[in-house]
Design a protein around this motif. Structure first.
Motif, mmCIF file in Angstrom:
data_model
loop_
_atom_site.group_PDB
_atom_site.id
_atom_site.type_symbol
_atom_site.label_atom_id
_atom_site.label_comp_id
_atom_site.label_asym_id
_atom_site.label_seq_id
_atom_site.Cartn_x
_atom_site.Cartn_y
_atom_site.Cartn_z
ATOM 1 N N ARG A 1 0.753 -1.319 -0.021
ATOM 2 C CA ARG A 1 -0.129 0.129 0.280
ATOM 3 C C ARG A 1 0.847 1.053 0.028
ATOM 4 N NH1 ARG A 1 -3.022 3.066 5.323
ATOM 5 N NH2 ARG A 1 -1.276 2.374 6.234
ATOM 6 N N VAL A 2 0.555 2.214 -0.782
ATOM 7 C CA VAL A 2 1.145 3.514 -0.862
ATOM 8 C C VAL A 2 0.473 4.444 -0.031
ATOM 9 C CG1 VAL A 2 2.146 5.406 -2.352
ATOM 10 C CG2 VAL A 2 2.244 3.016 -3.002
ATOM 11 N N GLY B 1 -16.010 2.292 -6.847
ATOM 12 C CA GLY B 1 -15.541 1.202 -6.704
ATOM 13 C C GLY B 1 -16.046 0.760 -5.010
ATOM 14 N N ASN B 2 -15.144 -0.453 -4.761
ATOM 15 C CA ASN B 2 -15.657 -0.782 -3.539
ATOM 16 C C ASN B 2 -14.929 -0.048 -2.322
ATOM 17 O OD1 ASN B 2 -12.969 -1.826 -2.954
ATOM 18 N ND2 ASN B 2 -13.586 -3.785 -4.212
ATOM 19 N N VAL B 3 -15.325 -0.166 -1.157
ATOM 20 C CA VAL B 3 -14.724 0.669 0.003
ATOM 21 C C VAL B 3 -13.009 0.318 -0.135
ATOM 22 C CG1 VAL B 3 -14.718 0.707 2.627
ATOM 23 C CG2 VAL B 3 -17.044 0.484 1.437
ATOM 24 N N GLY B 4 -12.707 -1.036 -0.256
ATOM 25 C CA GLY B 4 -11.353 -1.188 -0.067
ATOM 26 C C GLY B 4 -10.428 -0.095 -0.853
ATOM 27 N N LYS B 5 -11.047 -0.273 -2.239
ATOM 28 C CA LYS B 5 -10.428 0.761 -3.257
ATOM 29 C C LYS B 5 -10.354 2.166 -2.771
ATOM 30 C CE LYS B 5 -10.481 -2.092 -7.390
ATOM 31 N NZ LYS B 5 -11.506 -2.598 -8.201
ATOM 32 N N ARG B 6 -11.636 2.585 -2.100
ATOM 33 C CA ARG B 6 -11.690 3.917 -1.746
ATOM 34 C C ARG B 6 -10.629 4.022 -0.553
ATOM 35 N NH1 ARG B 6 -18.056 3.833 -0.583
ATOM 36 N NH2 ARG B 6 -18.653 2.800 -2.652
ATOM 37 N N TYR B 7 -10.162 3.368 0.232
ATOM 38 C CA TYR B 7 -9.369 3.469 1.314
ATOM 39 C C TYR B 7 -7.910 3.573 0.498
ATOM 40 C CZ TYR B 7 -12.682 1.979 4.989
ATOM 41 O OH TYR B 7 -13.678 1.959 5.772
ATOM 42 N N ARG B 8 -7.736 3.091 -0.339
ATOM 43 C CA ARG B 8 -6.275 2.893 -0.709
ATOM 44 C C ARG B 8 -6.405 4.278 -1.714
ATOM 45 N NH1 ARG B 8 -3.344 -1.981 -1.048
ATOM 46 N NH2 ARG B 8 -4.196 -2.744 1.101
ATOM 47 N N ARG B 9 -7.215 4.652 -2.331
ATOM 48 C CA ARG B 9 -7.166 6.026 -3.109
ATOM 49 C C ARG B 9 -6.903 7.069 -2.049
ATOM 50 N NH1 ARG B 9 -11.292 4.520 -6.580
ATOM 51 N NH2 ARG B 9 -12.570 5.405 -5.177
ATOM 52 N N GLN B 10 -7.700 7.218 -0.920
ATOM 53 C CA GLN B 10 -7.721 8.204 -0.058
ATOM 54 C C GLN B 10 -6.270 7.926 0.625
ATOM 55 O OE1 GLN B 10 -9.533 10.761 0.076
ATOM 56 N NE2 GLN B 10 -10.922 10.050 -1.240
ATOM 57 N N ASP B 11 -5.686 7.031 1.052
ATOM 58 C CA ASP B 11 -4.341 6.717 1.708
ATOM 59 C C ASP B 11 -3.357 7.485 0.678
ATOM 60 O OD1 ASP B 11 -5.442 5.485 3.623
ATOM 61 O OD2 ASP B 11 -4.928 3.283 2.901
ATOM 62 N N GLU B 12 -3.522 7.230 -0.395
ATOM 63 C CA GLU B 12 -2.354 7.713 -1.604
ATOM 64 C C GLU B 12 -2.530 9.187 -1.569
ATOM 65 O OE1 GLU B 12 -1.036 5.607 -5.591
ATOM 66 O OE2 GLU B 12 -2.875 6.909 -5.804
ATOM 67 N N ILE B 13 -3.243 9.658 -1.156
ATOM 68 C CA ILE B 13 -3.353 11.332 -1.210
ATOM 69 C C ILE B 13 -3.329 11.793 0.165
ATOM 70 C CG2 ILE B 13 -4.624 11.561 -3.317
ATOM 71 C CD1 ILE B 13 -7.165 12.231 -2.131
ATOM 72 N N GLY B 14 -3.407 10.862 1.318
ATOM 73 C CA GLY B 14 -2.987 11.758 2.562
ATOM 74 C C GLY B 14 -4.109 11.831 3.438
ATOM 75 N N THR B 15 -5.492 11.392 2.889
ATOM 76 C CA THR B 15 -6.528 11.655 3.754
ATOM 77 C C THR B 15 -6.481 11.072 5.026
ATOM 78 O OG1 THR B 15 -7.655 11.728 1.535
ATOM 79 C CG2 THR B 15 -9.037 11.930 3.579
#
Ligand code: GAP
Length: 439
Positions: free
Chosen positions: A330-331, A380-394
């Motif tokens: 995960r990034v 997308g699904n919740v897992g993908k949303r988490y990854r997307r937000q992780d990547e931008i630092g939310t």
């Protein structure tokens, strides 16, 4: 997705483009070297950096005054400051074969072109200021300012006359600066158009050393507030040739940029009364401070100077993290909450269930009113949303699910799942307590 490279800076640059932080300037025309455009998330991070800086160095203090001077100034300003002369020039050599230009002081061999091995020409001085003409006649020369500092010196008397500050006091300014760098390089590190956050702090000559020590502490506190770790920061006393002739002390704050190593992030110079004296001589205007007892003197100056772009790079470098969380690498950007582009992201568990979406919109609107920088994410699904937000630092993701509606566990009605970016841990929080929890 992590890129197929081990180079952390390359990964950061790619993430910046992919996720709307930074784009190449004039991208669709092939770019313009040394210029970068900040996208929706980049401008948010930049604004957060600048707002925190202003809060710390202007709003939280009683001895600081803000300023926003024009970029274009009378050409006499730059003659007086010395910028039109050799002091603001870099030595350049041009290849006689391929025409590539290099900074002579960055080369170990100034006779052979590092690109094509051709013969390098004679070394010349190249002034870094961008020249322009003012008005339709085009007779009045001006420059794009190469530092914000001179805008402060030429307004010293205006601030004295309008605000009656008590010495010691400072004037702070954030704004664009331009330098026609011979070799722009390393992403935002050396560019031709950038932003500075500068302070000129006016003191009595005899107190400069004591004030200098206090400001060193202030600058350290600022870097800490940005989340930069001690091991990636170092202070370098500038000595010998590196020290300007008028400066008795300069400390460079260096950051350990990935793939580059330690290099300048911010600078802190004691500039004596050099600048004010230059402007007194050239303008004929008195720039003295007058004490209550009528005594007069030209103040000395301490100058903490920060580059927004280099700060942005240091903050992202510090925050960029890869770990293993469940399915593969995960990034994520471990940004301090006060710098993250979004404070929190709101999602309905499913995007096609109207009661869930309506409830989620309610939460979104309420938090947006409170924080402003709140994201809506239902892709997308919740897992993908988490990854997307992780990547931008939310820092937080809030999910509105069937329990929120009271459909599954009545005791969970009006509670939501709050997921923590850094740990992945999830907690149920009542909607009423959500804003306080996030704060
Ligand atoms: N008024 C003092 C002054 O301008 P400087 O060391 O030339 O001092 C201050 O610049 C800061 O501005 C630097 O520490 C750096 O963060 C930033 N800076 C300077 N030139 C830059 C460039 N070409 N690209 C990006 N940032 C730059």
């Amino acid at each position: 997705m992590a890129e197929k490279t081990d180079d952390k800076m390359e990964k950061i640059v790619a993430l910046c483009k992919r996720r709307g932080f930074v784009f190449q300037g004039s991208d669709i025309y092939g770019g313009l070297k040394g210029t970068w455009d900040f996208g929706p998330l980049g401008v948010a991070l930049n604004n957060n950096i600048k707002r925190e800086w202003w809060k710390m160095f202007v709003d939280a203090r009683e001895d600081m005054y803000g300023l926003d001077a024009a970029i274009l100034m009378n050409e006499k300003v730059w003659e007086a400051s010395g910028h039109t002369g050799a002091g603001f020039s870099d030595p350049v050599v041009v290849c006689t074969q391929c025409n590539a230009r290099f900074r002579a002081d960055h080369l170990t061999d100034i006779t052979t072109c590092p690109d094509c091995k051709g013969q390098l020409g004679e070394q010349k001085d190249f002034n870094l200021m961008f020249e322009t003409k003012v008005g339709a006649e085009g007779t009045q020369k001006s420059y794009l300012r190469p530092e914000t500092a001179q805008g402060i010196f030429v307004n010293f008397k205006n601030v004295l006359d309008s605000m009656s500050p008590k010495i010691p006091f400072g004037i702070a300014q954030i704004g664009k600066a331009f330098r026609n760098e011979i070799a722009p390089r390393e992403f935002l590190f050396r560019v031709r158009e950038f932003e500075q956050m500068e302070i000129e702090y006016f003191v009595k000559e005899e107190s400069w050393e004591a004030e200098y020590e206090k400001w060193l502490e202030e600058i350290r506190a600022w870097h800490k507030h940005l989340g930069l770790s001690g091991e990636n920061l170092r202070e370098v006393e500038v000595e010998g040739d590196g020290l300007a002739h008028y400066s008795k002390r300069t400390v460079d704050f260096e950051y350990n940029y990935p793939g580059k190593g330690f290099d300048e992030l911010s600078g802190f110079a004691y500039r004596s009364d050099h600048d004010l004296q230059n402007h007194i001589r050239a303008s004929g205007v008195s720039l003295e401070y007058i004490e209550a007892d009528g005594s007069r003197f030209v103040p000395h100056v301490l100058e903490p100077s920060f580059g927004v772009g280099r700060t942005f790079m240091a903050v992202l470098s510090e925050a960029y993290t890869e770990d293993d969380m469940g399915s593969g690498t995960r990034v994520y950007l471990k940004l301090p909450a006060h710098l993250a582009p979004y404070r929190v992201a709101i999602s309905p568990l499913l995007k096609n269930k109207p009661p869930l979406v309506e409830k989620a919109r309610e939460v979104f609107v309420a938090l947006k009113k409170e924080f402003g920088n709140v994201a809506w994410d239902d892709n997308g699904n919740v897992g993908k949303r988490y990854r997307r937000q992780d990547e931008i630092g939310t820092p937080y993701c809030v999910v509105i699910d069937f329990e929120t509606l009271g459909e599954e566990k009545p005791e969970h009605k009006d509670t939501v799942t709050v997921r923590n970016r850094d740990t992945g841990a999830q907690e149920r929080v009542h909607i009423k307590e959500l804003a306080t929890y996030i704060k």
